[in-house]
Design a protein around this motif. Sequence first.
Motif, PDB file in Angstrom:
ATOM      1  N   VAL A  61      17.529  94.308  25.052  1.00 14.31           N
ATOM      2  CA  VAL A  61      18.288  94.682  26.253  1.00 14.31           C
ATOM      3  C   VAL A  61      19.691  94.084  26.124  1.00 14.31           C
ATOM      4  CG1 VAL A  61      18.473  94.406  28.744  1.00 14.31           C
ATOM      5  CG2 VAL A  61      16.264  94.917  27.709  1.00 14.31           C
ATOM      6  N   GLY A  62      20.698  94.945  26.224  1.00  9.90           N
ATOM      7  CA  GLY A  62      22.047  94.549  25.842  1.00  9.90           C
ATOM      8  C   GLY A  62      22.758  93.569  26.748  1.00  9.90           C
ATOM      9  N   TYR A  63      22.461  93.601  28.064  1.00  8.58           N
ATOM     10  CA  TYR A  63      23.179  92.730  28.996  1.00  8.58           C
ATOM     11  C   TYR A  63      22.215  92.230  30.065  1.00  8.58           C
ATOM     12  CZ  TYR A  63      26.788  91.096  32.248  1.00  8.58           C
ATOM     13  OH  TYR A  63      27.555  90.331  33.075  1.00  8.58           O
ATOM     14  N   VAL A  64      22.081  90.922  30.137  1.00  2.57           N
ATOM     15  CA  VAL A  64      21.205  90.292  31.113  1.00  2.57           C
ATOM     16  C   VAL A  64      22.012  89.295  31.937  1.00  2.57           C
ATOM     17  CG1 VAL A  64      19.202  88.795  31.448  1.00  2.57           C
ATOM     18  CG2 VAL A  64      19.138  90.573  29.695  1.00  2.57           C
ATOM     19  N   HIS A  65      21.957  89.443  33.250  1.00  2.00           N
ATOM     20  CA  HIS A  65      22.698  88.569  34.167  1.00  2.00           C
ATOM     21  C   HIS A  65      21.694  87.828  35.039  1.00  2.00           C
ATOM     22  CE1 HIS A  65      25.792  88.274  37.708  1.00  2.00           C
ATOM     23  NE2 HIS A  65      25.504  87.105  37.195  1.00  2.00           N
ATOM     24  N   LEU A  66      21.660  86.503  34.915  1.00  2.00           N
ATOM     25  CA  LEU A  66      20.753  85.678  35.698  1.00  2.00           C
ATOM     26  C   LEU A  66      21.493  85.033  36.863  1.00  2.00           C
ATOM     27  CD1 LEU A  66      19.971  84.717  32.358  1.00  2.00           C
ATOM     28  CD2 LEU A  66      17.890  84.498  33.688  1.00  2.00           C
ATOM     29  N   ILE A  67      20.909  85.123  38.057  1.00  2.00           N
ATOM     30  CA  ILE A  67      21.490  84.533  39.257  1.00  2.00           C
ATOM     31  C   ILE A  67      20.512  83.521  39.832  1.00  2.00           C
ATOM     32  CG2 ILE A  67      22.375  84.981  41.578  1.00  2.00           C
ATOM     33  CD1 ILE A  67      23.056  87.820  40.661  1.00  2.00           C
ATOM     34  N   ASP A  68      20.949  82.256  39.938  1.00  2.00           N
ATOM     35  CA  ASP A  68      20.093  81.191  40.474  1.00  2.00           C
ATOM     36  C   ASP A  68      20.994  80.026  40.851  1.00  2.00           C
ATOM     37  OD1 ASP A  68      18.184  79.011  40.789  1.00  2.00           O
ATOM     38  OD2 ASP A  68      16.752  80.248  39.691  1.00  2.00           O
TER      39      ASP A  68
END
Length: 269
Positions: A61-68
Amino acid sequence: MNMVEEMVQLSDDELLRYARQVLLDGWDMDAQLRLKTARVVIIGAGGLGCPASETLVRAGVGYVHLIDDDEIEASNLQRQTLFLPEDIGQSKALTAAHMLERINPLIKARGTVARLDEDNAYELLDIAAGKPDLLLDCTDNFATRDIINRISVRYQIPLLSASAIAMQGQLALFEPQLDTGCYHCVFGSVVTDEAADERTCANSGVLASTTAVMGNLQANAALQYLGLTKNPLTNKLLIWDGSQMQQRLMGYRKDPQCPVCSIPIVNPL
């Protein structure tokens, strides 16, 4: 294949890394290219977010954005697989994103230290640049999941919601753009129950394998959705019981009186 995929190709390094995946029956180069061009936002970089995001980036998966907005604690190390003892006290989102790019330098991972809500969703999800292909809810309480569901419905973004506690887990993939129901249609009465919302991993406990299993089941559904444009959980709730080693599917229908997805959306942007 869409226009974006037509302009994108797999590099030699990507062909080598994902070779076993491309050999799968029913999976092909087009599916792998769809993963490469996909943009996924993961809310929660803990017990579910760690295994789910790791499997997604390993798969391409080319782009992963984690929010925490949380920091790593010693008690997290039992199940939050992207963290090491020396990471204690650091941001979960930033540490996880850094580790994901070490695991697969061919992808892009981003971490944001914030708590997603309806007021900041447009900015944090970078809607101005185009809606994400998929939201992964990897949080641990009903109130937060309800907020994420409202954001999913408001901006018409598919939502893959997982939960894990003790030795049990649940998983569903909602597609608001198809008007097939939402998280509130399934859990509406629980979402408003404050007593139920207090039950989290922090006060109820969770076996390390539970989050690993549910995070990877979540990744499995995400890969099929992103790579094959297939929802393996259409109008179904997956229920996993680790203590009995049982898994079953329960059907659900859209609630025509749902206060979240049955109200016409007016100018969501």
